[in-house]
Scaffold this motif. Structure first.
Motif, PDB file in Angstrom:
ATOM      1  N   VAL A 288       0.051 -17.441 -14.221  1.00 22.06           N
ATOM      2  CA  VAL A 288      -1.404 -17.057 -14.173  1.00 22.06           C
ATOM      3  C   VAL A 288      -1.647 -15.508 -14.839  1.00 22.06           C
ATOM      4  O   VAL A 288      -0.631 -14.790 -14.814  1.00 22.06           O
TER       5      VAL A 288
ATOM      6  N   TYR B 245      -7.922 -15.548 -14.492  1.00 21.65           N
ATOM      7  CA  TYR B 245      -8.115 -16.030 -13.045  1.00 21.65           C
ATOM      8  C   TYR B 245      -9.817 -15.428 -12.759  1.00 21.65           C
ATOM      9  O   TYR B 245     -10.362 -16.113 -12.117  1.00 21.65           O
TER      10      TYR B 245
ATOM     11  N   LYS C  15     -12.832 -17.477 -11.763  1.00 25.73           N
ATOM     12  CA  LYS C  15     -13.587 -17.194 -10.311  1.00 25.73           C
ATOM     13  C   LYS C  15     -14.770 -16.519 -10.484  1.00 25.73           C
ATOM     14  O   LYS C  15     -15.712 -17.069  -9.629  1.00 25.73           O
TER      15      LYS C  15
ATOM     16  N   ALA D  67      -7.641 -10.949  -6.708  1.00 27.75           N
ATOM     17  CA  ALA D  67      -6.816 -11.864  -7.580  1.00 27.75           C
ATOM     18  C   ALA D  67      -5.177 -11.789  -7.318  1.00 27.75           C
ATOM     19  O   ALA D  67      -4.384 -12.691  -7.203  1.00 27.75           O
TER      20      ALA D  67
ATOM     21  N   THR E  18      -3.011 -14.674  -5.922  1.00 29.78           N
ATOM     22  CA  THR E  18      -1.961 -15.259  -6.812  1.00 29.78           C
ATOM     23  C   THR E  18      -0.386 -15.099  -6.438  1.00 29.78           C
ATOM     24  O   THR E  18       0.458 -15.871  -6.864  1.00 29.78           O
TER      25      THR E  18
ATOM     26  N   TYR F 118       1.954 -18.414  -7.468  1.00 29.05           N
ATOM     27  CA  TYR F 118       2.481 -18.564  -8.979  1.00 29.05           C
ATOM     28  C   TYR F 118       3.659 -17.723  -9.216  1.00 29.05           C
ATOM     29  O   TYR F 118       4.160 -17.137  -8.458  1.00 29.05           O
TER      30      TYR F 118
END
Length: 168
Positions: A32, A37, A41, A65, A69, A73
């Motif tokens: 990511v 991201y 979003k 974020a 994540t 990820y």
């Protein structure tokens, strides 16, 4: 790999996203880019967020974020200014596998000088951006497990990073 196994930090234009995508694709890992991201979003691009809500609001979104994540990820490419927000800096300071992606500033400048998607680079001179870079260097150094020079090919960098992580 445990999640996340690799967090790429460094100034804008150093190649964090390119490197992260390459490593993920070559090793069947999840990747990511935090900027992407946030755009997904919020349905706003980064310059719009900066313009409509300000940099502080963007840094708060970036922190959220990162939190969201880190457990989902394998590889995360952060934005160059993530270290400007104290909660993000603290989170990164306690993370494992933080790699600082860097290269000569002349190379960075040539990559970002005309990029309209980078609000902190827009209409900035070489000297202004070099000063911003210099201001951030100690923070990257403070949180990074290791530093790699992104002037190398992604193949070489990928191999170097996996050797570093194997030595942990």
């Amino acid at each position: 790999m445990s999640n996340p196994s690799l967090i790429l930090v460094g100034f804008m234009g150093t190649g964090k996203s390119t490197l992260g995508k390459y490593i993920a694709n070559q090793n069947s890992l999840t990747f990511v880019d935090l900027d992407d991201y946030i755009v997904d979003k919020t349905s706003q691009n980064i310059p719009e967020i900066f313009e409509n809500k300000g940099e502080t609001a963007f840094r708060e979104l970036e922190y959220e974020a990162l939190q969201e994540t880190m457990s989902t990820y394998d590889i995360i490419a952060t934005g160059g200014g993530i270290i400007e927000y104290a909660p993000s800096l603290a989170l990164l300071r306690n993370a494992k596998g933080v790699i600082w992606v860097d290269c000569e500033f002349d190379t960075i400048f040539s990559r970002i000088k005309n990029d309209k998607n980078r609000p902190n680079a827009k209409n900035k001179s070489f000297v202004e951006l070099k000063n911003l870079y210099s201001k951030r260097v100690s923070r990257y150094n403070e949180i990074a497990f290791k530093k790699v020079n992104s002037i190398q090919t992604v193949e070489v960098l990928s191999e170097e990073i996996f050797q570093l992580l194997d030595c942990e």
